[in-house]
Design a protein around this motif. Structure first.
Motif, PDB file in Angstrom:
ATOM      1  N   ARG A   1      36.920  45.559  41.512  1.00  0.00           N
ATOM      2  CA  ARG A   1      37.075  44.989  42.852  1.00  0.00           C
ATOM      3  C   ARG A   1      38.295  44.067  42.926  1.00  0.00           C
ATOM      4  NH1 ARG A   1      32.675  42.199  43.230  1.00  0.00           N
ATOM      5  NH2 ARG A   1      33.669  40.185  43.027  1.00  0.00           N
ATOM      6  N   GLU A   2      38.525  43.260  41.895  1.00  0.00           N
ATOM      7  CA  GLU A   2      39.636  42.306  41.908  1.00  0.00           C
ATOM      8  C   GLU A   2      40.991  42.950  41.658  1.00  0.00           C
ATOM      9  OE1 GLU A   2      39.082  38.998  39.282  1.00  0.00           O
ATOM     10  OE2 GLU A   2      37.257  38.342  40.294  1.00  0.00           O
ATOM     11  N   THR A   3      41.052  43.912  40.740  1.00  0.00           N
ATOM     12  CA  THR A   3      42.349  44.451  40.328  1.00  0.00           C
ATOM     13  C   THR A   3      42.590  45.879  40.793  1.00  0.00           C
ATOM     14  OG1 THR A   3      41.548  45.317  38.215  1.00  0.00           O
ATOM     15  CG2 THR A   3      42.294  43.022  38.253  1.00  0.00           C
ATOM     16  N   GLY A   4      41.548  46.691  40.859  1.00  0.00           N
ATOM     17  CA  GLY A   4      41.715  48.094  41.222  1.00  0.00           C
ATOM     18  C   GLY A   4      42.288  48.945  40.102  1.00  0.00           C
ATOM     19  N   ARG A   5      42.407  48.388  38.919  1.00  0.00           N
ATOM     20  CA  ARG A   5      42.975  49.131  37.787  1.00  0.00           C
ATOM     21  C   ARG A   5      41.872  49.616  36.858  1.00  0.00           C
ATOM     22  NH1 ARG A   5      46.751  44.410  36.668  1.00  0.00           N
ATOM     23  NH2 ARG A   5      45.396  44.282  34.866  1.00  0.00           N
ATOM     24  N   SER A   6      42.198  50.634  36.063  1.00  0.00           N
ATOM     25  CA  SER A   6      41.200  51.170  35.139  1.00  0.00           C
ATOM     26  C   SER A   6      41.413  50.708  33.702  1.00  0.00           C
ATOM     27  CB  SER A   6      41.202  52.701  35.181  1.00  0.00           C
ATOM     28  OG  SER A   6      42.459  53.194  34.788  1.00  0.00           O
ATOM     29  N   GLU A   7      42.532  50.043  33.422  1.00  0.00           N
ATOM     30  CA  GLU A   7      42.771  49.479  32.093  1.00  0.00           C
ATOM     31  C   GLU A   7      42.395  48.011  32.118  1.00  0.00           C
ATOM     32  OE1 GLU A   7      43.747  50.529  28.997  1.00  0.00           O
ATOM     33  OE2 GLU A   7      43.352  52.505  29.844  1.00  0.00           O
ATOM     34  N   LEU A   8      41.465  47.632  31.273  1.00  0.00           N
ATOM     35  CA  LEU A   8      40.931  46.275  31.257  1.00  0.00           C
ATOM     36  C   LEU A   8      41.954  45.302  30.663  1.00  0.00           C
ATOM     37  CD1 LEU A   8      38.323  44.849  32.007  1.00  0.00           C
ATOM     38  CD2 LEU A   8      37.494  45.292  29.713  1.00  0.00           C
ATOM     39  N   ASP A   9      42.224  44.231  31.380  1.00  0.00           N
ATOM     40  CA  ASP A   9      43.155  43.199  30.936  1.00  0.00           C
ATOM     41  C   ASP A   9      42.440  42.264  29.962  1.00  0.00           C
ATOM     42  OD1 ASP A   9      45.532  41.597  30.953  1.00  0.00           O
ATOM     43  OD2 ASP A   9      44.495  40.206  32.298  1.00  0.00           O
ATOM     44  N   SER A  10      43.058  42.027  28.810  1.00  0.00           N
ATOM     45  CA  SER A  10      42.405  41.225  27.769  1.00  0.00           C
ATOM     46  C   SER A  10      42.189  39.776  28.203  1.00  0.00           C
ATOM     47  CB  SER A  10      43.210  41.281  26.474  1.00  0.00           C
ATOM     48  OG  SER A  10      44.517  40.822  26.703  1.00  0.00           O
ATOM     49  N   ARG A  11      43.129  39.214  28.939  1.00  0.00           N
ATOM     50  CA  ARG A  11      42.955  37.826  29.398  1.00  0.00           C
ATOM     51  C   ARG A  11      41.825  37.733  30.416  1.00  0.00           C
ATOM     52  NH1 ARG A  11      49.279  36.723  29.974  1.00  0.00           N
ATOM     53  NH2 ARG A  11      49.684  36.365  27.776  1.00  0.00           N
ATOM     54  N   TRP A  12      41.740  38.726  31.301  1.00  0.00           N
ATOM     55  CA  TRP A  12      40.701  38.716  32.322  1.00  0.00           C
ATOM     56  C   TRP A  12      39.320  38.779  31.666  1.00  0.00           C
ATOM     57  CZ3 TRP A  12      36.433  41.152  34.022  1.00  0.00           C
ATOM     58  CH2 TRP A  12      36.000  40.838  35.297  1.00  0.00           C
ATOM     59  N   ILE A  13      39.149  39.676  30.696  1.00  0.00           N
ATOM     60  CA  ILE A  13      37.829  39.842  30.077  1.00  0.00           C
ATOM     61  C   ILE A  13      37.485  38.624  29.228  1.00  0.00           C
ATOM     62  CG2 ILE A  13      38.520  41.124  28.005  1.00  0.00           C
ATOM     63  CD1 ILE A  13      35.384  41.712  30.161  1.00  0.00           C
ATOM     64  N   ALA A  14      38.470  38.003  28.598  1.00  0.00           N
ATOM     65  CA  ALA A  14      38.198  36.787  27.822  1.00  0.00           C
ATOM     66  C   ALA A  14      37.743  35.659  28.745  1.00  0.00           C
ATOM     67  CB  ALA A  14      39.444  36.374  27.042  1.00  0.00           C
ATOM     68  N   GLU A  15      38.377  35.544  29.903  1.00  0.00           N
ATOM     69  CA  GLU A  15      37.981  34.527  30.880  1.00  0.00           C
ATOM     70  C   GLU A  15      36.573  34.795  31.405  1.00  0.00           C
ATOM     71  OE1 GLU A  15      39.158  33.420  35.420  1.00  0.00           O
ATOM     72  OE2 GLU A  15      40.812  33.857  34.055  1.00  0.00           O
ATOM     73  N   PHE A  16      36.287  36.060  31.721  1.00  0.00           N
ATOM     74  CA  PHE A  16      34.958  36.414  32.203  1.00  0.00           C
ATOM     75  C   PHE A  16      33.907  36.126  31.129  1.00  0.00           C
ATOM     76  CE2 PHE A  16      31.314  39.132  32.795  1.00  0.00           C
ATOM     77  CZ  PHE A  16      31.056  39.010  34.155  1.00  0.00           C
ATOM     78  N   PHE A  17      34.219  36.496  29.887  1.00  0.00           N
ATOM     79  CA  PHE A  17      33.305  36.309  28.759  1.00  0.00           C
ATOM     80  C   PHE A  17      32.916  34.849  28.616  1.00  0.00           C
ATOM     81  CE2 PHE A  17      32.522  35.905  24.110  1.00  0.00           C
ATOM     82  CZ  PHE A  17      31.545  36.866  23.960  1.00  0.00           C
ATOM     83  N   GLN A  18      33.870  33.964  28.789  1.00  0.00           N
ATOM     84  CA  GLN A  18      33.607  32.540  28.636  1.00  0.00           C
ATOM     85  C   GLN A  18      32.992  31.935  29.896  1.00  0.00           C
ATOM     86  OE1 GLN A  18      37.024  30.272  27.549  1.00  0.00           O
ATOM     87  NE2 GLN A  18      35.871  28.388  27.295  1.00  0.00           N
ATOM     88  N   ASP A  19      33.545  32.244  31.073  1.00  0.00           N
ATOM     89  CA  ASP A  19      33.148  31.569  32.310  1.00  0.00           C
ATOM     90  C   ASP A  19      31.853  32.089  32.922  1.00  0.00           C
ATOM     91  OD1 ASP A  19      35.416  30.117  31.997  1.00  0.00           O
ATOM     92  OD2 ASP A  19      36.551  31.117  33.584  1.00  0.00           O
TER      93      ASP A  19
END
Length: 107
Positions: free
Chosen positions: A38-56
């Motif tokens: 929903r936020e990016t519309g991309r199919s390749e997962l961004d490492s910074r995004w997933i690290a932020e989600f994992f923590q937050d």
């Protein structure tokens, strides 16, 4: 599949999902995949995004022994599944429109 009707996102001050029941790891995976698309519309997962989600989002608190790389792999699989499903639906829609156009030209 996660039923998103029983959860809502509280954006202030950080990303937290409030659920009526204790979320399972698979719930976090589905939520992360849906939110990333929903936020990016991309199919390749961004490492910074997933690290932020994992923590937050509370994954780290709920599953302290969960490895970030393993979580990233699970979310990437879910994102790929969603992207493949969307691609298939788009192809089917184009096929339907092509057939409809052919019928309209004949008639």
């Amino acid at each position: 599949m996660t039923d998103f009707k029983d959860c809502r996102l509280n954006r202030a001050p950080e990303r937290r999902w409030i659920m009526k029941r204790a979320p399972k790891l698979s719930d976090y995976v589905e939520i992360a995949a849906a939110e990333y698309i929903r936020e990016t519309g991309r199919s390749e997962l961004d490492s910074r995004w997933i690290a932020e989600f994992f923590q937050d989002s509370g994954v780290l608190e709920a599953y302290p022994r969960q490895d970030l790389v393993a979580f990233w792999i699970q979310v990437q699989k879910a994102v790929t599944k969603y992207a493949d499903r969307a691609d298939k639906q788009a192809r089917q829609h184009v096929d339907r429109m092509t057939r409809l156009e052919g019928r309209l030209r004949k008639g």
